[in-house]
Every structure is written in structure tokens, then in C-alpha cells.
Design a protein around this motif. Structure first.
Motif, PDB file in Angstrom:
ATOM      1  N   GLN B  18      40.403  21.393  63.152  1.00 22.85           N
ATOM      2  CA  GLN B  18      40.962  20.910  61.905  1.00 22.85           C
ATOM      3  C   GLN B  18      42.279  20.178  62.099  1.00 22.85           C
ATOM      4  O   GLN B  18      42.700  19.440  61.242  1.00 22.85           O
ATOM      5  N   GLU B  21      44.281  15.512  63.574  1.00 18.33           N
ATOM      6  CA  GLU B  21      45.274  14.487  63.275  1.00 18.33           C
ATOM      7  C   GLU B  21      46.645  14.882  63.818  1.00 18.33           C
ATOM      8  O   GLU B  21      47.353  14.060  64.392  1.00 18.33           O
ATOM      9  N   LYS B  69      41.007   7.222  65.271  1.00 16.01           N
ATOM     10  CA  LYS B  69      41.576   7.513  63.946  1.00 16.01           C
ATOM     11  C   LYS B  69      41.034   6.504  62.916  1.00 16.01           C
ATOM     12  O   LYS B  69      40.601   6.871  61.830  1.00 16.01           O
ATOM     13  N   GLU B  72      37.478   7.153  62.000  1.00 19.05           N
ATOM     14  CA  GLU B  72      37.352   8.273  61.060  1.00 19.05           C
ATOM     15  C   GLU B  72      37.701   7.809  59.646  1.00 19.05           C
ATOM     16  O   GLU B  72      36.989   8.098  58.684  1.00 19.05           O
ATOM     17  N   GLU B  73      38.792   7.085  59.544  1.00 19.26           N
ATOM     18  CA  GLU B  73      39.217   6.612  58.216  1.00 19.26           C
ATOM     19  C   GLU B  73      38.198   5.640  57.628  1.00 19.26           C
ATOM     20  O   GLU B  73      37.912   5.660  56.438  1.00 19.26           O
ATOM     21  N   LEU B  75      35.002   5.502  58.262  1.00 17.13           N
ATOM     22  CA  LEU B  75      33.782   6.206  57.837  1.00 17.13           C
ATOM     23  C   LEU B  75      34.011   7.040  56.592  1.00 17.13           C
ATOM     24  O   LEU B  75      33.086   7.333  55.846  1.00 17.13           O
ATOM     25  N   ALA B  76      35.273   7.410  56.381  1.00 14.39           N
ATOM     26  CA  ALA B  76      35.584   8.234  55.209  1.00 14.39           C
ATOM     27  C   ALA B  76      35.646   7.403  53.924  1.00 14.39           C
ATOM     28  O   ALA B  76      35.656   7.946  52.820  1.00 14.39           O
ATOM     29  N   LEU B  77      35.681   6.087  54.073  1.00 18.49           N
ATOM     30  CA  LEU B  77      35.769   5.228  52.883  1.00 18.49           C
ATOM     31  C   LEU B  77      34.464   5.286  52.094  1.00 18.49           C
ATOM     32  O   LEU B  77      33.389   5.430  52.686  1.00 18.49           O
ATOM     33  N   ARG B  82      33.981   0.297  51.737  1.00 19.36           N
ATOM     34  CA  ARG B  82      33.810   0.003  53.156  1.00 19.36           C
ATOM     35  C   ARG B  82      33.238  -1.388  53.367  1.00 19.36           C
ATOM     36  O   ARG B  82      33.602  -2.099  54.286  1.00 19.36           O
TER      37      ARG B  82
END
Lengths: 470, 955
Positions: B18, B21, B69, B72-73, B75-77, B82
Motif C-alpha cells: 500500500q 507511492e 507512477k 498507474e495514474e 490507468l486510474a483515469l 483517458r
């Protein structure tokens, strides 16, 4: 201790030596004879008369001009001369002139030059021809041991150093001159250290450790050997002992020692104990302390080139005022001034100056000539001294430079280790680093505070109790 | 102090936990510190490429962390966001560090060409290129890295391995092999087994099976050592495939035996995996090998089951069916588990349905071969299902029938339906029964069913159906089909029976009953079994069969037709007498229908016409026309018109006119030109007969029947003449007024109005006279305006009217006498000459009318007036004057009268020329000749024996 003396106060020293008259020198100078013969005769006369330093230029001239080997009479005088003046003045001569002498002293000089030029076998040949009864023999054995060590032939090296030890002890028992005794003792200690170093080179760290213990704390070389002991402990993976040895350098009595590698080894020991913050801090402190002064020193050395006289005067100023252009410079000069070789050069310079005074009290037709020759010798000696200072400064600067590099590598290693732990958090879980208390400790918990009283008997015997965090 | 270049090969990703970051930030912070430290070192030793290399490594590491990083960001959109993101912008941070790493490396390669670690530098460049997906560039740099590294160093080995991996991933196994071989021969780190594993696969892919297996075995052995990555699992997973493909099944068996595992099981796992990877051929090969090897039925069943799955995934229907059949055999021998049986059941059901659907779809309709193949496959699957689900045999039989039917395999379909029906009857599965029957019906209804099969099956099938469903929606149709079957076979008893059953089942459906009856009666008629027909009629009358009134009538007509047929036959044979008798019998027969009677009447009229009997022909024609429909009259109008002409020819004018009038009346509403002919025949006959009333009747009828106006107007104009002739003034005035606005009648009406003007003048009826004069002139004006050509008679009427003014002018010129004194005389001459000029102009205007009368009279008036004036001037002698004066006076006036006289001659000559050129035949012609010749010309002359006749040809 040399620090109590001053080159400029030599006038206060009174000499009890009686010297033969210079009349014979005048006669020789007036006599019609072969030039080399004249040199030979003057040398012998001056040595016999107690003017060893005055004889140096004549001897050099003879060695250069004469194509013959030295005869036994001259060899005898040349030996006597070297025992007073040391070999430095002749080390500057080319080998081809030195080979004309069969004198053990000349052979010793020659061997040193050959070693310097990495002609080890030739050097060994020269050394082996030195008579065991000759006063230079113990020193020659020291050189032989060092040569074998450089050649990686450690058993031979050990044997040579052991011969050196016994020869030195034997010589000390027969020697009456305090200065010579002191040199022989120092030589013996160096050879003891040489044995230890050979063991070290053979990775026989336990043997090396025992050997180092044979060097007394009172020895002139002990402060420097302490550092080697620390390395030995390091390689024994006894980092706490290594740190203990190194902390000794914080004792006021040893604060003259300037060896940047001490800091590097300390940081390295912390690194080995996985005390990364400490290792890193050592690196940072080192950089902070030495970065700017080192840069200034580099600029200074560059700006002065090979102006030996200048370096001589720098040292003279420092000795007189105890002040230098920077703390680092002062520290280095202080360290150099305790070096055996430096002391020998300095001693020669003092004695040559005394001899010049003595000449002034004499009446002779050759006096002016002799004085002029002696002044030249003194100047050469001053240059040798200045050169030694310069070399010392450069060497120390190089040490600092290497230490910087070492510190950076340590820092990088620390960072790498830290990073690896972040990359692989499971390493953190495999907790071998010890208890929380070790993480919370402060400098006071394990660093000796030398601000107070100091027990000399405990010097070099400290052992830290840090728990590895690896 | 150890160097730090080992770092390069230790790059790992932050795939954990977890606090990723936080740790990433921690690492980035450390990297920054490292960069600072390396820069510090670099500042101390400016030309040390080691530090630049280290810097590049750190940049690369940093780039990878930022890229991780950013990924990850990214893919999180949310998806929508995106898609809108500018990727270049989004990944700019990592890009910048990748570039920095690359630039630093490139700087090293340029500045330190002989750098001892240049291989490492190329390695980074290669690694970067690989990361950015530029495999070509990566390959180039890996090659350089390998070339510039010392033999056996990690850089050399890793470069070769990486390069090999690229080839491996690009499936260029032949190129990967030497690189793997070289790298692995030089170096054995813990990843050796993994790379050797890839090498083994590369051998395998290039069909070097022996080497592949050997390498696998080596990997397997080495994996037992902790020093290496344990690849035993993968080897155990894959070596079976290698053995199987190499045909070294025995060795494979031994290998797995040592592990206590069964080879077939392993091959099944391998095949399953290959299947999931989409490698059909290999998976199929593996299963084939497994089958070759395996003797145990239970395991063979498993292999067949896996084959089912494999062939299912890759839609290999043929193979799938073979596997299914094989497995079914094992199921029948009870050599499988429930699972295999269940899978077979599922697959058989699925494929039976899929194939059936394909067969039923239009896709293969035109590819008969494929269609039949698929149908047979589907049928085969249903066959398997019958084995697996014996309690549903009837349903599967039905499905087989349906499939065969959809494929047009009607014979087979009928067989399956039949079996399905029989089986379902036993199991009392009414639904299947019904559907099977319907299927059979559909087969019989299909055009593609062989006729022979149909004929053999019709009655049986229909009878079976009707036995099951005497009354149903479908039965209604089946009765009719069955009836037709019997009908076509001439099985009248069967047909009768079917009719009776139908009438019983559907008593109210008179249409079908009618149709059946019609067919039956037609048969009876053809066989001249009139008793049978009468029997049907009796049944109908007895309400045994329900038919419509129309049908009942038609039945009666049928009887009439039968009678007529005989008469017609007599007629065809030329026996007109027999025919006449026959027609008269029909007319007298109370059973005869109206149509038959009408036909008889028409035929009688025709027969009498042919026999030349005018009265009978007329009478039967009138009777026939009266009875016949408009369409029939139209159809036979030529015949009736011919009869009308025949009557005219036989001077039966009244009969002819009457028949034509009747034809017109009958055809009144029809759109045919024949009614015009009939009208004209009728009206002109009545006009010829001076039968004014009948004529008026005919005209009125024509108007009503929309006979073309032209024909009507023509008739009316003829009638107008008759009115005048018969002095029927009122009718005359009325009809003239009626035609006043008809363009085609302008000429006649102008003449008529002229007549009426004169008549009223005769009677002193001035007002009417004036009125008609005005009307005729107005009509003339209209005709001129409308450019209607007028008849010469009408033009004469107009000319005559206009000549009145010319005559008046002429009179005025001649009425004035010359007197003296001279100035008066001169004025009088002058006035006369002006009047003569005016006369000339007026005459010219009249001549333009084109009327013979106008032309002739105008020339005559001009010639005579000019002459008269010339004569008067010449004749005048001044009173009381000297001779000389008189002579001079005469001489001067001769110059005036001379031209007048010659002009008079010219006019008279022109008048004669016009008469001759225009062939003007007028009484007034002689006047012109009189003027010209100065003699009286004869007015009439006739040819010898000439006779005047009226329109009727009467004298």
C-alpha cells in the motif's frame, strides 16, 4: 619531540665537537695534483676534520668526475659522512655515479632508487651486498623486506623484516649515539610493522594483529600503525574494534595526525555494520570539512609549482608562528613535521648550518671556498626539505582526494543499500538490525568524549559495542 | 571499493503494498542524492566516463520509476478522460529522464569511444530502446553492447540474452538461438535456467526437437540446484509437448512416470493450455499422440472429451463429430465418467443445434454440398443424442426430420418424421406426434420432394392426419389436398368420401364444398353422366351440401351449356336448321338460364342474318341486344352493325335505323367508337326518311351518349336544312340559335340568319330582320377573329351585305350631274373623282372577303362606275362657250376621262380574270362581261339531259 625545536634557533645550540684544523685542506688545495685526487683528498680531510656537510659537494664532484671505483679509504670516509648527513643529499645523483661506490651506504641509496624505479631484483642485489656489520644494514634489511613485500613475496618479506628487527636490536646494543639509537628503534618498529603488513597482505589477519601488538604505544610510528591495525580489524570483520582503533585518533595527543583515510575507514566500518546514517553522516561531515580547504590547497599547489624554497619558507613560517594559510594546511604541515624522513632532513639542515658557523670560526685560505660550497649544500638541503613539504602536501591532497572518492562511494553504497531496502521491503522485515534502542542511540552513547581527561594507557584499545543492523 | 555497475541488472519494479507511492518517493529522493554524489565525483574528475555512465543509470532508474507512477495514474483515469489525455504530455516527466539517460549515454559514446565500459553504455541505450518499444534500435545497441564488452562479462551475456529475448518475442527463433547459445555457454547465473528454457523453446519452434528436449532436461536438472531459478514446474508443464511433438512418447511417459504422473494427463494439460493459447494444430497433435499412447478407455474418454473442447473452440466440425462419435462408443460401453458423458451430451446438443441452425439459415441454400454435409453432421449429433437420451428418442428423431427437411433431404426427412410419429405414438407424446405429422405434410407440400415419393405418401399421410385431427385448422386444408389426390387418381369414390367427410366437418364452408362439387360434376359432365350431375343437384337441393345461390345457378347453366354444346356442334357441322331448332328449344326450355337464352337469341339473329331473313334477323337482334350486357353488345357490335347494314341493303331503312339506334342506346355508356357508327347510321337514315322526330331522338341520344360533338353538329346542320326545307321556321330559328356559338356551324348559321332576315323581311318583321342581319355580321366578325374558314355561301351572304354600301356610293356618284360655270364644274369633277377613289377602296375591301359575289360585283360596280363617269365627262359640253373654248375644254377633260375609261377596262378585265382564275360561278358574272363587252351576256345554260336531284337521290 621535534616540535620543541626550531630551525631558526640553531644558534642557541652549542656543539662540544672538536674539529681538526683546516690547514691541511689549505695544503691540499695548494698542492699540484690530479683534480679527482684533490677531491678525494679534500673529502677525506674534511671528514676527518669533522666537516661532513662541507665535504658533501667535494664528494659529489668526485663521484661525478672520477671514473674509478671508490678506494677503501674513501669508502670509509664516505660512510662516516653518510652517517652524519644521511643519504638524502646523494639520492639526487644519477645511478651511474653512485655505482662507482661499493660503499654499503651508496648501495643502500642505489637500492632505494632502484626500488623507486620498480627495479626490485636489482635493488635486492644491491642490498644483499651490504655487509651485515655495516650500520646501514638494519635499514637495508627494512628496505629488503619492503621490496619483497612490493614484489608480493611475503614470506621472504617477513624473513627480511625479522632480520631487520634483530639487526636493529643488535645495532642498538652497540650504538651509543642517541640519535642513531632513536633511528634504529624506529627502524626496528617499522620492520615489526613490516612483518605485520606482510601477514596482512597474506590475509593472515590474526597473525598481523599479534604482530602489530609488538609495536609499543610509545613508538614513534605507533600513531600511524594504529590506523593499519584498524584496517586489519576491519578485514577481521571486527568493525567495532576497527572503530575503537580509529577513535583513538580523536585523543588530543594524536590530533596532529592527518590521515583522511581514517575517516574513510570509519565510514566504511559503519557501512559494514549497516549503520547507514552514521556512514552517510561521516561522508557528509568529511565533505563539509575538507571540500573547500582541499580546493584551496589544490589551487595553492598549482600556483606554486616546484618552488621548493617557497615551500620551505611556508614550513618555516608555520614552525615559527604555528599558523598556516588554512587549518588544513597547518594540520598537514604538523603531520609532516613528525615524519621520520622529514626529521632526518631537518636534522641535516640544522647540522649543516652549525657546521657553517663552525667554519666561520676557522682561519683558512680555503675558507671562502669551503663556506660557499657548504652554503650550496645547505641550500640543497633546504630545497630537499621544501621538496619534502611539497611532496607531503601533494600526497595529503591526494589522500583527501581519494578519501573524497571513497566517501562518495560509501555514500553511494549507503544510498544503494537504502534504495534496495525500499525496492525490496521484505529485507526490512528480515530484521537483523538489532533492537530499537540501537536506532535511537546518540553519538554520546558510543563515541568517546575526548574533551576531558585522557588515559594514555587505553589508547588504541577501545572496542565499540555497536550492534550490526545488517 | 567495489564498483557500482552491477546495478543495471538489478532494476526491479515497485510492485508491492500500500505504501508504494511513499517508497517510490523515498527512492526518487535517494536517486537524487545519488545523482548529487555522482555529480560531485564527476566534478572532481571531469573526464571520467564512469561517472557519466553512473549518471545515465540513475536517470534511467528515475525514468522507470516515474513511468511506473505515470502508468498507474494513467490507468486510474476514467475511460473517457483517458481517451482525451495527451499521452506525450502525460508521460513527459519519465520521457525527460529517459532522454536524459540516453543523451548521457550518447555523450559517452561520442566523447569516450574507447571507454572500457562502453558496452555498459550501449546496454543502457539498448535497454531504453527496448523499453520504448523500439526493438530494432534495441537490437542494434544490444549488438554493440555485446561487441564492446569483454567476453563473459555480465554486460555481454545480458546483451545477448536481451537481444535473444527480443528475437524470441518476435518469434524469430532461429536468430535467437545462436545468441542464447553463446550467452549461456559463457555465463551461468541464477537466471541461466530461465534463459535456457527459452532456448529450449526456440529449438522446439525451429523443429530441433532433440536439442529442445535435451535443453529442457538440462534446465530441469539445473533447477534442482538452489543457485538457479527453479524452472522445474515449467519444464514439467512443457516437456510433454516436446516429447509428443517429437514422437518420443515413450520417453515422455518415462519422464512423467519418474514424477509419479501420467503422461496422458500431462498431455491433456498441455493440450488444454495450447488450446487456450490458440495453438490448435499443436494441441491437436498432442491429443493425437495422447490417443496413440493411451490404452486405458477411461483416459481415452478424457482425451476425446478434450478433443471435443479443442475442436469446439476452433470450430472443426468434422473432427468434432469424429471425437463425439468415438466418445459415444465409450459411453455406450460405459467406459466413461459422468463428467465425460455430460460433456458429450452438451457438445452433441450444442452442435446438433448449431448445425441445424446453419442448415436452416439462408447462408448455405445455394451451396448444396455443404448444406447436405452440415445436415448429415447435425443428424449424426442427434443420433448420438438418441444414444445418450433414450427417453427423448422421438424428439431427436423429429429434430433429425426437421434438419433433413431444412436441407431439402425430403426422403430422409419423411423417414425421420415417420419414425418420430411412430415413436411418439408409443410414448404418447402428442406434441411430437403433431409436429411429426406437420413435418410430413410439409415434406409432401415441398416442391423439392420427389413426385413418386409424394404420390406414394399423400393419401396415407393425409388419412393419418385426418384420422388424428378430423377437425382442425390444418385439417381443413388437408381434406382439400386429400380430395385432390383422389381426384388426380380418378378415385371418384375416394373423392366423394372426402367431400362427404368435409361437408360433415365443415358444413358451413360452402366454397370448398362448391369447389369439390364442381370438380366432381366436371368429371361427370365429361363422362356425360348427367344423372350424376342431377344427383348432385338433388343433393344440393336436399341441403346435403351447402352451396351459394350463384353456384346453384352455375350448376343449372352447366346443364344449359351441355344443351348448347349440342346445338353448337350442329352449327359447326353446317347443319343450320338443326341449330335453329336447338336454339329455339333452349328458349323454350324452362331450365335454360338467362345467359343461355341470350346466347340463343344472338345466335338466332346471326343464323337468320346468314339465312337472309330480314325480319327475324332484326327481331332476334333487338331481343338479343335487349338481353345482352353492354360488354357483350360491345363485343358483338360489329355483328349487329353488319346486320343493320344488311337491313339497309335490303331497303329495310326503318328496321336498320331502329337497330342502329338500339345499338347506340345499348353502347351509350361504353367507351367505343362503334356507337358513333351506330349513331351516324341511324341519324342519316332518319334524315333520309325525313323522320324529323326520330332524327331529333337520335341526336338527343347521341348527346346523352357523348358521341363526338363533330358528329352531332353535322347531324344537327342536316336537320337545320330539313327544317328550312319543311319550312319549320320556329324549329329552324331555334336550332340556328342553338348552333350560333358552334364554330363548326358558323358558315351554315350565317346563311341561316341571312335566310331568317329575308323571311322576316318578307313578313315585314323589321325588328327581327335587323336582329338577324346584325347577328350574321357579328357571327362573321367572330369567325374572322377566330380565324374560322367560312363557306363561300356564307361569304356571299356577308359580301352581299357589304355591297349595299358600294351600291349606295355608286348611286351617289351617278346621281350628280355636271354643270357649269367652270369652277362649279371643276368642283363637281373633283368630288366625283374623290368618290370614285372611295368606291375603289371600298371595292378592294369587299374583294378581300374572298366571296365570288363580292369579287364579281365589286369589279362590275368599279368598271361601270368608272365608265359612267368617263362617259359623263366626255359628254359634257360647256354651255354658252366658244368652240375654241369648248375644244380646249374637251381636250383638257379627255385627259381626265381617258384614264377613267382605261381604268374601267382594266377593272372589267381583272374581274373576268378573277372569275376564270377562281372558277367563280355566279349569276352576276354576266354583268362583268356586260361591262367589259358592252353586250348583254346570257345568264344560264345547261348541259343536255341534265337532271336535278335531291339528297335522297330523288328527282
Amino acid at each position: 619531540m621535534f616540535s620543541k625545536k626550531s630551525i631558526l634557533s640553531i644558534g642557541l645550540i652549542f656543539s662540544n665537537l672538536s674539529y681538526a684544523s683546516l690547514n691541511k685542506v689549505d695544503e691540499l688545495m695548494a698542492r699540484r695534483m690530479n683534480q679527482t685526487e684533490k677531491y678525494r683528498a679534500v673529502v677525506m680531510q674534511l671528514v676527518d676534520s669533522g666537516y661532513a656537510y662541507t665535504a658533501i659537494p667535494w664528494m659529489k664532484e668526485y663521484l661525478i668526475k672520477s671514473s674509478k671505483n671508490l678506494d677503501s679509504e674513501l669508502e670509509k670516509r664516505f660512510d662516516q659522512m653518510l652517517q652524519v648527513t644521511g643519504t638524502k643529499q646523494f639520492e639526487v645523483l644519477p645511478e651511474r655515479f653512485l655505482t662507482r661506490s661499493k660503499s654499503p651506504s651508496i648501495r643502500y641509496i642505489l637500492a632505494k632508487k632502484l626500488v623507486k624505479n620498480q627495479k626490485y631484483e636489482n635493488a635486492i642485489n644491491e642490498i644483499k651486498q651490504i655487509n651485515a656489520n655495516h650500520p646501514i644494514f638494519p635499514f637495508a634489511m627494512n628496505l629488503l623486506g619492503s621490496t619483497y613485500s612490493l614484489m608480493g613475496r611475503q614470506p621472504l618479506s617477513v624473513a627480511a623484516f625479522k632480520d631487520c628487527e634483530s639487526a636493529s636490536l643488535s645495532r642498538i646494543s652497540r650504538e651509543k649515539d642517541a640519535t642513531n639509537i632513536k633511528q634504529l628503534v624506529m627502524n626496528k618498529d617499522y620492520c615489526t610493522a613490516g612483518v605485520a603488513r606482510a601477514f596482512f597482505a597474506e590475509r593472515k589477519y590474526d597473525d598481523a594483529n599479534s604482530q602489530y601488538l609488538d609495536i609499543k604505544k610509545s613508538s614513534h610510528i605507533w600513531p600511524n600503525i594504529l590506523f593499519e591495525e584498524a584496517w586489519n580489524s576491519y578485514y577481521q570483520q571486527n568493525y567495532n574494534r576497527s572503530l575503537g582503533k580509529l577513535v583513538t585518533y580523536k585523543a588530543p595527543v594524536l590530533n596532529y595526525v592527518f590521515n583522511p583515510e581514517i575517516d574513510v575507514l570509519r565510514a566504511l566500518s559503519y557501512l559494514k555494520l549497516c549503520l547507514y546514517d552514521d556512514a552517510s553522516r561521516e561522508s557528509d561531515i568529511f565533505y563539509k570539512r575538507y571540500m573547500e580547504p582541499a580546493r584551496s590547497l589544490r589551487n595553492f599547489l598549482r600556483s606554486r609549482g616546484k618552488n621548493y624554497d617557497y615551500f620551505y619558507r611556508v614550513y618555516a613560517d608555520y614552525e615559527k608562528t604555528k599558523r598556516a594559510s588554512s587549518e588544513l594546511m597547518g594540520h598537514i604541515l604538523n603531520d609532516i613535521s613528525r615524519d621520520g624522513a622529514f626529521l632526518e632532513i631537518k636534522k641535516g639542515l640544522i647540522e649543516a648550518s652549525l657546521e657553517l658557523r663552525k667554519l666561520d670560526t676557522q682561519r683558512s685560505r680555503s675558507l671562502n671556498l669551503l663556506k660557499r660550497q657548504l652554503v650550496e649544500t645547505i641550500e640543497t638541503q633546504r630545497n630537499i626539505l621544501g621538496g619534502y613539504i611539497r611532496k607531503g602536501l601533494i600526497s595529503k591532497y591526494a589522500d583527501i582526494y581519494r578519501a573524497f572518492e571513497g566517501m562518495s562511494y560509501i555514500k553511494l553504497e549507503v544510498l544503494s543499500q537504502k534504495k534496495q531496502r525500499l525496492y525490496s521491503p521484505e529485507l526490512n522485515n528480515n530484521n537483523k538490525r538489532g533492537d530499537f534502542k540501537y536506532l535511537q542511540r546518540t553519538d554520546k552513547q558510543y563515541f568517546w568524549n575526548f574533551n576531558g581527561e585522557f588515559w594514555a594507557d587505553e589508547l588504541g584499545d577501545y572496542v565499540f559495542a555497536l550492534k550490526s543492523e545488517c | 571499493m567495489k564498483k557500482f555497475f552491477v546495478f543495471l541488472f538489478l532494476l526491479t519494479s515497485l510492485a508491492y503494498g500500500q505504501t508504494v507511492e511513499q517508497r517510490r518517493q523515498g527512492i526518487l529522493k535517494i536517486i537524487d542524492q545519488e545523482l548529487d554524489e555522482v555529480r560531485r565525483l564527476s566534478n572532481q574528475a571531469k573526464n571520467n566516463p564512469d561517472y557519466l555512465l553512473r549518471t545515465a543509470e540513475l536517470y534511467l532508474e528515475k525514468a522507470r520509476l516515474y513511468r511506473e507512477k505515470e502508468n498507474e495514474e494513467f490507468l486510474a483515469l476514467p475511460d473517457a478522460r483517458r481517451r482525451q489525455v495527451n499521452k506525450k504530455d502525460f508521460f513527459k516527466t519519465s520521457d525527460s529522464f529517459f532522454k536524459a539517460a540516453n543523451n548521457t549515454c550518447i555523450q559517452i559514446t561520442r566523447r569516450f569511444k574507447n571507454y572500457r565500459n562502453i558496452g555498459d553504455v550501449y546496454y543502457i541505450l539498448a535497454y531504453n530502446a527496448k523499453e520504448s518499444g523500439n526493438d530494432r534500435e534495441a537490437q542494434r545497441y544490444f549488438a554493440l553492447a555485446s561487441k564492446n564488452s569483454k567476453r563473459g562479462t555480465q554486460t555481454e551475456v545480458k546483451s545477448k540474452i536481451s537481444s535473444a529475448e527480443i528475437f524470441y518475442n518476435q518469434k524469430k527463433y532461429a536468430q535467437a538461438i545462436p545468441l542464447y547459445e553463446s550467452a549461456l555457454a559463457a555465463h551461468q547465473d541464477r537466471w541461466y535456467t530461465k534463459d535456457a528454457f527459452n532456448l529450449a523453446w526456440s529449438y522446439f519452434r525451429t523443429n530441433r526437437h532433440t536439442q529442445a528436449i535435451n535443453k529442457m532436461l538440462e534446465v530441469y536438472d539445473k533447477s534442482k540446484d538452489n543457485k538457479f531459478v527453479d524452472m522445474r514446474g515449467q519444464v514439467e508443464r512443457d516437456i510433454g509437448l516436446f516429447y509428443a511433438t517429437a514422437g518420443r512418447v515413450d520417453e515422455g511417459v518415462r519422464f512423467y512416470q519418474k514424477l509419479g504422473r501420467n503422461f496422458s494427463d500431462e498431455l491433456l494439460i498441455i493440450a488444454s493450455r495450447l488450446k487456450d493459447e490458440g495453438q490448435f494444430t499443436r494441441a491437436s497433435q498432442v491429443l493425437d499422440q495422447a490417443l496413440k499412447n493411451e490404452k486405458n478407455d477411461e483416459r481415452r474418454a478424457k482425451i476425446y472429451t478434450e478433443q471435443l473442447e479443442l475442436f469446439d473452440k476452433f470450430a472443426r466440425y468434422d473432427s468434432h463429430l469424429v471425437a463425439a462419435k468415438n466418445l459415444n462408443e465409450l459411453v455406450k460401453r460405459k467406459k466413461t465418467g459422468e463428467d465425460e458423458k455430460g460433456r458429450l451430451e452438451f457438445h452433441a446438443g450444442k452442435y446438433a443445434a448449431i448445425l441445424q441452425k446453419q442448415v436452416a439459415s439462408p447462408t448455405y441454400k445455394k451451396v448444396r454440398k455443404t448444406l447436405h454435409l452440415k445436415a448429415n453432421q447435425s443428424i449424426a449429433y442427434f443420433e448420438i443424442l438418441k444414444d445418450l437420451q433414450p427417453n427423448k428418442t422421438d424428439e431427436h428423431l423429429l429434430m433429425q426430420g426437421e434438419t433433413a427437411y431444412a436441407a431439402g433431404l425430403m426422403t430422409e426427412a419423411l423417414g425421420f418424421y415417420d419414425l418420430a410419429h411412430t415413436t411418439a405414438s408409443k410414448t404418447k407424446n402428442r406434441q411430437v406426434q403433431e409436429r411429426a405429422l406437420e413435418g410430413k405434410l410439409a415434406v409432401l407440400a415441398s416442391r423439392s420432394t420427389p413426385q413418386k415419393l409424394k404420390e406414394d405418401s399423400y393419401s396415407v399421410t393425409y388419412e393419418a392426419y385426418l384420422a388424428t385431427y378430423p377437425v382442425s385448422k390444418r385439417s381443413h386444408d388437408i381434406y382439400q389436398r386429400l380430395f385432390n389426390v383422389y381426384d388426380s387418381k380418378n378415385d371418384m369414390a375416394g373423392a366423394n368420401r372426402t367431400l362427404e367427410r368435409f361437408a360433415k366437418a365443415y358444413p358451413q364452408d360452402y366454397k370448398v364444398q362448391e369447389a369439390m362439387l364442381a370438380k366432381l360434376m366436371e368429371k361427370s359432365r365429361k363422362s356425360k353422366n348427367y344423372d350424376e350431375i342431377r344427383s348432385y343437384i338433388n343433393d344440393i337441393n336436399a341441403k346435403k351440401y351447402v352451396v351459394s345461390q350463384k353456384f346453384a345457378n352455375r350448376l343449372r347453366e352447366l346443364l344449359t351449356t351441355i344443351q348448347i354444346e349440342d346445338v353448337q356442334n350442329s352449327l359447326n357441322k353446317g347443319d343450320k336448321k338443326v341449330a335453329l331448332v336447338g336454339y329455339h328449344k333452349i328458349l323454350e326450355d324452362p331450365h335454360s338460364t338467362a345467359t343461355a337464352k341470350t346466347n340463343a337469341k344472338y345466335n338466332l339473329s346471326a343464323l337468320y342474318y346468314e339465312l337472309g331473313a330480314t325480319k327475324e334477323a332484326y327481331e332476334w337482334s333487338v331481343a338479343a341486344i335487349q338481353d345482352m350486357s353492354v360488354q357483350d353488345v360491345t363485343k358483338f357490335s360489329d355483328s349487329f352493325l353488319a346486320i343493320s347494314s344488311f337491313l339497309f341493303g335490303k331497303t329495310q331503312f326503318q328496321a336498320s335505323a331502329d337497330l342502329s339506334l338500339r345499338i347506340l342506346a345499348k353502347l351509350c355508356s361504353a367507351n367505343t367508337s362503334k356507337k358513333n357508327v351506330a349513331f351516324k347510321n341511324s341519324v342519316y337514315l332518319y334524315l333520309a326518311e325525313h323522320d324529323i322526330e326520330k332524327t331529333k331522338t337520335a341526336i338527343d341520344l347521341a348527346v346523352k351518349c357523348k358521341v363526338p360533338q363533330r358528329e352531332i353538329v353535322e347531324a344537327k346542320l342536316e336537320l337545320l336544312k330539313d327544317y328550312k326545307t319543311k319550312n319549320m321556321i320556329q324549329d329552324y330559328e331555334k336550332l340556328a340559335a342553338e348552333l350560333e356559338r358552334t364554330r363548326a356551324a358558323y358558315s351554315e348559321i350565317i346563311v341561316a340568319f341571312d335566310d331568317l332576315e329575308r323571311i322576316h323581311n318578307t313578313y315585314g318583321n323589321t325588328q327581327s330582320e335587323t336582329n338577324y342581319r346584325n347577328k350574321k355580321m357579328r357571327l362573321y366578325s367572330n369567325a374572322v377573329k377566330q380565324k374560322v374558314n367560312l363557306s363561300l355561301e356564307a361569304l356571299d351572304v356577308v359580301a352581299r351585305e357589304q355591297l349595299k354600301s358600294l351600291y349606295a356610293l355608286e348611286r351617289r356618284i351617278l346621281s350628280t350631274n355636271l354643270t357649269f360655270p367652270e369652277n362649279v364644274f371643276n368642283n363637281q369633277v373633283k368630288t366625283k373623282l374623290a368618290q370614285v377613289e372611295q368606291l375603289t377602296q371600298e371595292a378592294s375591301r369587299i374583294q378581300k372577303l374572298g366571296s365570288g359575289l363580292g369579287i364579281v360585283e365589286s369589279y362590275r360596280v368599279l368598271a361601270s362606275t368608272y365608265k359612267a363617269v368617263a362617259d359623263e365627262i366626255d359628254a359634257f359640253t360647256p354651255p354658252d362657250k366658244s368652240e375654241e373654248y369648248i375644244k380646249s375644254f374637251k381636250g383638257a377633260l379627255a385627259q381626265v376621262s381617258g384614264p377613267l375609261r382605261s381604268q374601267s377596262n382594266k377593272f372589267s378585265n381583272e374581274g373576268i380574270s378573277s372569275i376564270e382564275n377562281n372558277e367563280i360561278l355566279r349569276d352576276e358574272n354576266h354583268s362583268v362581261y356586260e361591262v367589259a363587252s358592252g353586250r348583254i351576256a346570257p345568264r344560264y345554260w345547261y348541259y343536255q339531259n341534265a337532271v336535278l336531284m335531291d339528297r335522297g337521290g330523288r328527282q
